[in-house]
Scaffold this motif. Structure first.
Motif, PDB file in Angstrom:
ATOM      1  N   THR A 111       0.880  -1.283   0.033  1.00 53.13           N
ATOM      2  CA  THR A 111      -0.126   0.038   0.138  1.00 53.13           C
ATOM      3  C   THR A 111       0.887   1.138   0.015  1.00 53.13           C
ATOM      4  O   THR A 111       1.876   1.478   0.655  1.00 53.13           O
ATOM      5  N   ASN A 112       0.655   2.262  -0.979  1.00 54.34           N
ATOM      6  CA  ASN A 112       1.077   3.366  -1.091  1.00 54.34           C
ATOM      7  C   ASN A 112       0.405   4.470  -1.594  1.00 54.34           C
ATOM      8  O   ASN A 112      -0.991   4.309  -1.246  1.00 54.34           O
ATOM      9  N   ASP A 280       7.616   4.756   2.282  1.00 56.64           N
ATOM     10  CA  ASP A 280       6.452   4.914   1.560  1.00 56.64           C
ATOM     11  C   ASP A 280       5.467   3.788   1.263  1.00 56.64           C
ATOM     12  O   ASP A 280       4.283   3.891   0.896  1.00 56.64           O
ATOM     13  N   ASN A 281       6.172   2.703   1.177  1.00 58.66           N
ATOM     14  CA  ASN A 281       5.484   1.578   0.764  1.00 58.66           C
ATOM     15  C   ASN A 281       5.193   0.447   1.993  1.00 58.66           C
ATOM     16  O   ASN A 281       6.160   0.293   2.710  1.00 58.66           O
ATOM     17  N   GLN A 282       3.829   0.320   2.320  1.00 62.39           N
ATOM     18  CA  GLN A 282       3.592  -0.555   3.469  1.00 62.39           C
ATOM     19  C   GLN A 282       3.194  -1.857   2.781  1.00 62.39           C
ATOM     20  O   GLN A 282       2.391  -2.169   2.044  1.00 62.39           O
ATOM     21  N   GLU A 283       4.151  -3.054   3.252  1.00 69.48           N
ATOM     22  CA  GLU A 283       4.043  -4.165   2.718  1.00 69.48           C
ATOM     23  C   GLU A 283       3.827  -5.269   3.646  1.00 69.48           C
ATOM     24  O   GLU A 283       4.465  -5.038   4.773  1.00 69.48           O
TER      25      GLU A 283
END
Length: 335
Positions: A111-112, A280-283
């Motif tokens: 998610t970003n 910035d990216n939640q993974e």
């Protein structure tokens, strides 16, 4: 190659970037035993003396380098000695087992600011070997899909020291967009273009040991740094609940916006979860399937990986083309 918050191979591929100027001026004694705390093999033969495995590779003959820059902090100098590795790869480190014919599937989301992407990564342990920088490695084939579409197909190369530490020797990640091949700009091979193998998993990983280099390839701006941050954790994923889980932090200090990646390893299984910290990216990726392929399935995996290996000679003419071709060592899966 995927960014550090996206890579689960190697270390994986995927897979940082931290450079310090301090230099460790220490040398390992000839015939010294490997360091079972850090997983770094000590020199087992005088510097400059070629071993049988060295002469089997067309790449520049490696020499032991027991000292050098502490790239990931104090105590992290790479100590590479080809003589410390097995003549035939058998990767049975309990935290990082790679048995030919095993296939692991992880799924999750990234998610970003642009939204949420469904992600699936399939790790297939091939029956192929490939000599890199004087060492015969085991070949792993990874397929990375975003919303069901292939975005990366990668070969990664691992070998284990006699003492049990697993090292990463390189990656060849082909990138795709809209189903079309767009290149493999982040290829690195140990011993070529100043790239260096690094530790994928220590012999005895513990939280009180120094950070370590997982891979170093200055030509593509790569420096993966790993650090054990938790032990004895319990994690539940679709394949079950795992006790005594080891958590390793992978980071890119020179790109703080990328954040950190946390990888969760279960003894006897290997990677069971990946999460992101910051950036910035939640993974999040969880292990959803671990299976032993049939003989026919392994043969298919071998053939697909061989196609990728052959294509790499056309794509990476400056690096990959200097290696010996991959070879089939196992055509049917084990028990």
């Amino acid at each position: 190659m995927l960014q550090p918050h996206e890579r689960i191979t190697a270390l994986g591929s995927a897979l940082m970037l931290f450079l310090m100027t301090s230099i460790l001026a220490s040398c390992a004694a000839p015939n010294a035993a490997p360091d079972t705390t850090t997983g770094a093999p000590a020199s087992a033969s005088p510097a400059g003396t070629p071993t049988a495995s060295e002469t089997s590779s067309p790449a520049v003959s490696p020499t032991p380098t027991p000292s050098g820059p502490e790239l990931c902090g104090p105590g992290s100098a790479i100590a590479y000695d080809p003589a410390a590795f097995q003549s035939t790869p058998k990767i049975d480190n309990k935290w990082f087992p790679l048995t030919a014919g095993m296939q692991y599937t992880t799924t999750g989301t990234v998610t970003n600011a642009e939204g949420t992407t469904e992600r699936t990564v399939i790790h297939s342990v091939t029956g192929l070997t490939k000599v890199i920088n004087g060492v015969k490695t085991q070949v792993l084939w990874d397929q990375d899909l975003a919303d069901g579409e292939l975005v990366e197909s990668e070969l990664a190369f691992f070998a284990q020291t006699e003492s049990g530490a697993v090292w990463l020797f390189g990656e060849y990640p082909e990138e795709f967009e809209g189903g079309e091949f767009i290149g493999a700009p982040n290829t690195f091979i140990s011993g070529i273009s100043e790239a260096e193998a690094g530790i994928a998993m220590r012999v005895e990983p513990r939280i009180d040991t120094p950070s370590y280099v997982q891979a170093h390839a200055p030509a593509v701006g790569l420096l993966d740094c790993g650090d054990v941050v938790q032990e004895h954790e319990k994690v539940c994923v679709p394949t079950g609940c795992y006790d005594d889980v080891l958590v390793i932090d992978e980071h890119n200090p020179l790109e703080p916006g990328v954040g950190h990646m946390r990888k969760f390893y279960s003894a006897g299984t290997g990677l069971v979860r990946v999460t992101a910290v910051g950036g910035d990216n939640q993974e999040t990726l969880d292990l959803v399937k671990a299976e032993q392929l049939s003989g026919a399935q392994l043969d298919f995996v071998n053939q697909e990986a061989l196609k990728l290996d052959q294509h790499a000679y056309e794509v990476s003419t400056s690096d990959y083309a200097k290696t010996a071709p991959a070879e089939v060592a196992a055509e049917t899966s084990g028990g």
